[in-house]
Design an enzyme around this catalytic site. Sequence first.
Site, mmCIF file in Angstrom:
data_model
loop_
_atom_site.group_PDB
_atom_site.id
_atom_site.type_symbol
_atom_site.label_atom_id
_atom_site.label_comp_id
_atom_site.label_asym_id
_atom_site.label_seq_id
_atom_site.Cartn_x
_atom_site.Cartn_y
_atom_site.Cartn_z
ATOM 1 N N ALA A 8 4.691 0.215 -6.375
ATOM 2 C CA ALA A 8 5.637 0.447 -5.483
ATOM 3 C C ALA A 8 5.266 0.255 -4.028
ATOM 4 C CB ALA A 8 5.816 1.995 -5.487
ATOM 5 N N HIS A 9 6.410 0.036 -3.249
ATOM 6 C CA HIS A 9 6.119 -0.224 -1.832
ATOM 7 C C HIS A 9 5.629 0.937 -1.053
ATOM 8 C CE1 HIS A 9 9.044 -3.434 -2.608
ATOM 9 N NE2 HIS A 9 8.833 -4.008 -1.418
ATOM 10 N N SER A 10 5.729 2.232 -1.364
ATOM 11 C CA SER A 10 5.102 3.229 -0.747
ATOM 12 C C SER A 10 3.928 3.988 -1.604
ATOM 13 C CB SER A 10 6.307 4.293 -0.589
ATOM 14 O OG SER A 10 5.706 5.575 -0.488
#
Length: 129
Positions: A8-10
């Site tokens: 995920a990006h986060s």
Amino acid sequence: MVGIVIVAHSRTLAEGVAEVARAMGVGKAVVEPAGGDPDGGLGTSIVAVERAVEAASDGDAGVLLLADIGSSVLTAEMVVEDAREGTVLLADAPLVEGAVAAASMAAAGADLAAVHAAAESARDHRKRT
């Protein structure tokens, strides 16, 4: 047991999805987060994904990747391409629902193909009828 990696990006998102998937995998499923860029911001890191794959790997059982959007998918695809054929797969699945389905199947001892299929079948599960 098949391992699972959440890309995920986060970092927070990856850790949260991994936490839920582990719980649904009754504490048996190995679910590793790989989120955020190397500086702790939003983004993806192939190094983080490769490390998570290594941590989730249990012999030859294989590892399933689930990714959120955009460059996370591209990063996951690169990891699949670099892996020994058939040992790392990327599911085309909704992140949370796919992770939960995959963790449940992995905890039950399913093989990589079945865990992959379970994750992808999550696309068809409606929240409301």
